[in-house]
Design an enzyme around this catalytic site. Structure first.
Site, PDB file in Angstrom:
ATOM      1  N   ASP A 171       0.803  -1.224   0.000  1.00  0.00           N
ATOM      2  CA  ASP A 171       0.000   0.000   0.000  1.00  0.00           C
ATOM      3  C   ASP A 171       0.831   1.267   0.000  1.00  0.00           C
ATOM      4  O   ASP A 171       2.043   1.236   0.211  1.00  0.00           O
ATOM      5  CB  ASP A 171      -0.970  -0.010   1.197  1.00  0.00           C
ATOM      6  CG  ASP A 171      -0.324  -0.533   2.476  1.00  0.00           C
ATOM      7  OD1 ASP A 171       0.909  -0.533   2.553  1.00  0.00           O
ATOM      8  OD2 ASP A 171      -1.047  -0.936   3.392  1.00  0.00           O
ATOM      9  N   ASN A 228      -7.657  -3.061  14.282  1.00  0.00           N
ATOM     10  CA  ASN A 228      -9.037  -3.289  13.848  1.00  0.00           C
ATOM     11  C   ASN A 228      -9.144  -4.463  12.869  1.00  0.00           C
ATOM     12  O   ASN A 228     -10.198  -4.689  12.288  1.00  0.00           O
ATOM     13  CB  ASN A 228      -9.631  -2.014  13.233  1.00  0.00           C
ATOM     14  CG  ASN A 228      -8.928  -1.594  11.937  1.00  0.00           C
ATOM     15  OD1 ASN A 228      -8.018  -2.276  11.477  1.00  0.00           O
ATOM     16  ND2 ASN A 228      -9.353  -0.491  11.364  1.00  0.00           N
ATOM     17  N   HIS A 284      -7.336  -4.821  10.050  1.00  0.00           N
ATOM     18  CA  HIS A 284      -7.008  -4.569   8.644  1.00  0.00           C
ATOM     19  C   HIS A 284      -5.708  -5.259   8.253  1.00  0.00           C
ATOM     20  O   HIS A 284      -4.811  -5.453   9.078  1.00  0.00           O
ATOM     21  CB  HIS A 284      -6.998  -3.068   8.304  1.00  0.00           C
ATOM     22  CG  HIS A 284      -5.842  -2.271   8.838  1.00  0.00           C
ATOM     23  ND1 HIS A 284      -5.964  -0.981   9.297  1.00  0.00           N
ATOM     24  CD2 HIS A 284      -4.522  -2.569   8.975  1.00  0.00           C
ATOM     25  CE1 HIS A 284      -4.793  -0.524   9.671  1.00  0.00           C
ATOM     26  NE2 HIS A 284      -3.894  -1.468   9.494  1.00  0.00           N
ATOM     27  N   GLU A 316      -9.721  -2.118   5.204  1.00  0.00           N
ATOM     28  CA  GLU A 316     -10.337  -1.789   6.480  1.00  0.00           C
ATOM     29  C   GLU A 316     -11.633  -2.581   6.689  1.00  0.00           C
ATOM     30  O   GLU A 316     -12.265  -3.006   5.715  1.00  0.00           O
ATOM     31  CB  GLU A 316     -10.675  -0.287   6.501  1.00  0.00           C
ATOM     32  CG  GLU A 316      -9.462   0.637   6.394  1.00  0.00           C
ATOM     33  CD  GLU A 316      -8.745   0.835   7.724  1.00  0.00           C
ATOM     34  OE1 GLU A 316      -8.664  -0.115   8.526  1.00  0.00           O
ATOM     35  OE2 GLU A 316      -8.257   1.950   7.957  1.00  0.00           O
TER      36      GLU A 316
HETATM   37  C1  F6R Z   1       1.465  -1.477   6.173  1.00  0.00           C
HETATM   38  C2  F6R Z   1       0.168  -2.106   6.280  1.00  0.00           C
HETATM   39  C3  F6R Z   1      -0.618  -2.123   7.533  1.00  0.00           C
HETATM   40  C4  F6R Z   1       0.202  -2.437   8.786  1.00  0.00           C
HETATM   41  C5  F6R Z   1      -0.674  -2.423  10.035  1.00  0.00           C
HETATM   42  C6  F6R Z   1       0.117  -2.669  11.288  1.00  0.00           C
HETATM   43  O1  F6R Z   1       1.982  -1.618   4.858  1.00  0.00           O
HETATM   44  O2  F6R Z   1      -0.281  -2.599   5.294  1.00  0.00           O
HETATM   45  O3  F6R Z   1      -1.653  -3.078   7.406  1.00  0.00           O
HETATM   46  O4  F6R Z   1       0.804  -3.693   8.637  1.00  0.00           O
HETATM   47  O5  F6R Z   1      -1.316  -1.192  10.128  1.00  0.00           O
HETATM   48  O6  F6R Z   1       0.982  -1.607  11.502  1.00  0.00           O
HETATM   49  P1  F6R Z   1       2.069  -1.618  12.652  1.00  0.00           P
HETATM   50  O7  F6R Z   1       3.094  -2.628  12.250  1.00  0.00           O
HETATM   51  O8  F6R Z   1       2.641  -0.222  12.647  1.00  0.00           O
HETATM   52  O9  F6R Z   1       1.362  -1.979  13.910  1.00  0.00           O
END
Ligand code: F6R
Length: 242
Positions: free
Chosen positions: A67, A136, A138, A143
């Protein structure tokens, strides 16, 4: 899903790096799906170390990221392109022209998304996809919603995601509200998936991921239907499932 519980963040990172390195050792021209965020930072450090010590060679690897924020250029220090360059690509022997991150500045986002999916298909799919997980549920920026998208798409970030990611920005107002993300289809088509999570804050969502119902309200729960997922977490994140 195979669950591996590591002692702490450091051990989780080493195990995940080893798992990813194995993929490249077995297939030097592997296509790696990569993630950003706080969780993979130490894993990437470990991969850099392994590359420098000659244990893993990225010269034939192609990478494709999950992303990117809409509105940030690759030079912005909070863009995911910048993150990947500084946390991994600048320090390993990967060919940068074979590293792909969605273009958050694309004028025609729909075209960008379509081309991103075509690229994944033309590469023959993803051999190993790394995932973090949002509180959450995702994965990528898919989401929780009534419906999930198959392909790469433009998405609006939920308030809890914006809050969670504000820690990387000067203020919450600077956090982009939209992103381009690979869809659940792209992720589920990966031949292997490694999901990593660390810390007590992730314990509830790890329980839902492993034991909860499959629901679009917990996008990561879809992974229960994939036949080659390794979930590598530390003891704190695993506290409700061990
Ligand atoms: C990042 C991504 C997100 C993160 C998720 C967890 O490329 O796709 O899904 O993996 O938000 O983020 P952290 O590791 O910061 O807790």
């Amino acid at each position: 899903m195979k669950l591996v519980v590591a002692k702490d963040y450091e051990e989780m990172s080493k195990l995940a790096a080893q798992e990813m390195a194995n993929v490249v050792q077995n297939k030097p021209e592997a296509v790696l799906g990569l993630a950003t965020g706080g969780t993979p930072v130490a894993m990437y450090k470990e991969l850099i170390k392994m590359n420098k010590e000659g244990q893993v060679d990225f010269s034939k690897v192609t990478s494709i990221n999950l992303d990117e924020y809409v509105g940030l250029s690759g030079n912005h220090d909070q863009s995911y392109r910048y993150f990947m360059n500084t946390n991994l690509f600048n320090h390993i022997n990967i060919d940068k022209t074979k590293t792909f991150v969605p273009n958050g500045l694309a004028e025609d986002i729909e075209k960008e998304c379509k081309e991103y999916d075509e690229r994944i298909a033309n590469l023959g799919g993803i051999d190993c996809q790394l995932l973090g997980i949002g509180n959450n549920g995702h994965v990528g920026f898919n989401e929780p919603n009534e419906e999930l998208s198959l392909g790469t798409h433009l998405t609006s970030l939920k308030e809890d995601t914006i809050k969670a990611n504000a820690r990387f920005f000067n203020s919450i107002d600077e956090v982009p509200t939209q992103a381009v993300t690979m869809g659940l289809g792209g992720i589920m088509k990966a031949k292997k998936i490694i999901l990593i999570a660390s810390g007590e804050g992730k314990a509830e969502i790890i329980e839902k991921l492993l034991k909860g119902k499959i629901t679009t309200q917990v996008p990561a729960s879809m992974l229960q239907m994939h036949n080659n997922v390794v979930v590598i977490v530390d003891e704190a994140a695993a506290k409700l499932v061990i």
